[in-house]
Design a protein around this motif. Structure first.
Motif, PDB file in Angstrom:
ATOM      1  N   LEU A   1      90.698 -57.370  -2.163  1.00 28.87           N
ATOM      2  CA  LEU A   1      91.508 -58.201  -3.065  1.00 28.87           C
ATOM      3  C   LEU A   1      92.994 -58.082  -2.734  1.00 28.87           C
ATOM      4  N   ILE A   2      93.444 -56.852  -2.487  1.00 35.12           N
ATOM      5  CA  ILE A   2      94.857 -56.643  -2.152  1.00 35.12           C
ATOM      6  C   ILE A   2      95.205 -57.323  -0.829  1.00 35.12           C
ATOM      7  N   ALA A   3      94.316 -57.186   0.157  1.00 36.60           N
ATOM      8  CA  ALA A   3      94.570 -57.813   1.459  1.00 36.60           C
ATOM      9  C   ALA A   3      94.663 -59.330   1.343  1.00 36.60           C
TER      10      ALA A   3
ATOM     11  N   THR B   1      95.136 -48.277   5.343  1.00 36.80           N
ATOM     12  CA  THR B   1      94.089 -48.879   4.515  1.00 36.80           C
ATOM     13  C   THR B   1      92.786 -48.097   4.625  1.00 36.80           C
TER      14      THR B   1
ATOM     15  N   ALA C   1      88.601 -53.518  -4.076  1.00 36.06           N
ATOM     16  CA  ALA C   1      90.030 -53.460  -4.368  1.00 36.06           C
ATOM     17  C   ALA C   1      90.864 -53.694  -3.108  1.00 36.06           C
ATOM     18  N   ALA C   2      90.464 -53.047  -2.002  1.00 39.19           N
ATOM     19  CA  ALA C   2      91.206 -53.231  -0.757  1.00 39.19           C
ATOM     20  C   ALA C   2      91.126 -54.671  -0.267  1.00 39.19           C
TER      21      ALA C   2
ATOM     22  N   LEU D   1      95.455 -61.094  -1.548  1.00 38.85           N
ATOM     23  CA  LEU D   1      96.587 -61.487  -2.383  1.00 38.85           C
ATOM     24  C   LEU D   1      97.910 -61.414  -1.633  1.00 38.85           C
ATOM     25  N   PHE D   2      98.058 -60.372  -0.821  1.00 35.02           N
ATOM     26  CA  PHE D   2      99.318 -60.169  -0.112  1.00 35.02           C
ATOM     27  C   PHE D   2      99.263 -60.639   1.342  1.00 35.02           C
TER      28      PHE D   2
END
Length: 333
Positions: free
Chosen positions: A231-233, A201, A228-229, A235-236
């Motif tokens: 949001l991804i962290a 990351t 972005a990082a 969401l997942f």
């Protein structure tokens, strides 16, 4: 025996001293004429301010955390110190706030004196900068050799990189008083039980910022990459350490961090912070002059503005601030 007369200061001499002091203070204060161009056509300044704010947001968070006082302290410094230095400083383009170089100096101060010690050091450093501005010290920086500045900057960059190794590898607890010792211990722990998610990351975010800034310098890739990082962290539900909740708004101004018994021991680190703030701010303002044709900063006024900024920031819980070359360069562009 002849009685000696005690020398006294005549009223005219006292009036002359007060007059010179008043003129010196007036020369360091901002003038309305300097704000006239921005007031007539504010569009470019508002757009530049928005872009610089987008760039400064992740930097303020990162440097606040690295200093040891937390993300909220970094944001407070960016807002309070940035505004005060902009109003009272001597450069048209200078943007101030928490910086990596200052973080390097603050880490050992936090370890020895705690967060309240850092706030006191910042306040004392601000007072020192104001005194230096009245003494006209700002003009002396032009005589400093360029290789000295290059070596200083390169050394600071190495220390900053070593400081980030534990966090980039996802190692929370490391041993060692020196930054290279902590970095080496973090690498040793990582090799024993590697987890690729955190370093991957960190590398991905760094790559986006570097490559994006190279090909599209006007786009705030630092904010885009961080958002972005994050949001991804979320969401997942990735297992990555979070900054945590950041308080909304500013703390009420306070001097509770000042402890008279500790002021003497804090003088030496405060002088170091003041020297770094003066050096980095004046060099950043000089670089801005070279980027903007026809611009020329007032070094003594810049020290005055930085001094007031470092007096104001600790009152709200902010760390010491300096002129920031990266954010200043974005502002000039």
């Amino acid at each position: 025996m002849t009685e000696r007369s005690t020398p006294t200061t005549s009223p005219d001499a006292t009036e002359n001293i007060l007059g010179r002091a008043a003129r010196s203070a007036a020369a360091l204060l901002p003038r309305w004429g300097e704000w006239t161009p921005a007031a007539r056509s504010p569009g470019a300044d508002l757009l530049a301010g928005l872009i610089v704010a987008l760039v400064a947001l992740p930097l303020a968070l990162g440097f606040g955390i690295s200093s040891g006082l937390g993300a909220a302290a970094g944001l407070t410094t960016a807002v309070i110190a940035g505004a005060v230095a902009a109003v009272f400083g001597g450069s048209r383009f200078q943007v101030s706030g928490p910086t990596g170089a200052m973080t390097v100096v603050l880490v050992p101060i936090v370890a020895q004196y705690g967060p309240t010690g850092v706030l006191a050091v910042g306040l004392i450093a601000g007072l020192v900068l104001v005194v230096l501005s009245f003494a006209g010290v700002g003009r002396a920086v032009r005589y400093m050799p360029a290789p000295v500045i290059e070596g200083f900057t390169a050394g600071i960059a190495v220390v900053i990189a070593l400081q980030q190794v534990p966090a980039a590898l996802g190692i929370a607890d490391t041993e060692g008083e020196k930054v290279w010792q902590s970095a080496a211990d973090a690498v040793h722990q990582f090799v024993q039980g590697p987890s690729l998610l955190t370093p991957a990351t960190a590398l991905a975010v760094a790559a986006v910022i570097l490559l994006g800034g190279r090909y599209l310098p006007r786009v705030p890739f630092s904010l885009i990459a961080v958002a972005a990082a994050t949001l991804i962290a979320q969401l997942f539900d990735l297992d990555i350490a979070r900054i945590g909740t950041i308080p909304a708004g500013f703390a009420a101004p306070s001097l509770d961090f000042l402890h008279p018994r500790e002021l003497t021991s804090l003088l030496a680190p405060a002088l170091a912070v003041a020297a770094l703030a003066a050096l980095e701010s004046l060099l950043s303002a000089t670089a801005a002059d070279s980027m903007a044709v026809g611009a020329r900063h007032n070094p003594d006024r810049e020290l005055f503005g930085q001094g007031l900024a470092n007096i104001a920031a600790p009152l709200f819980g902010g760390v010491p601030a300096t002129g920031a070359i990266a954010r200043t360069a974005v502002n000039v562009r």
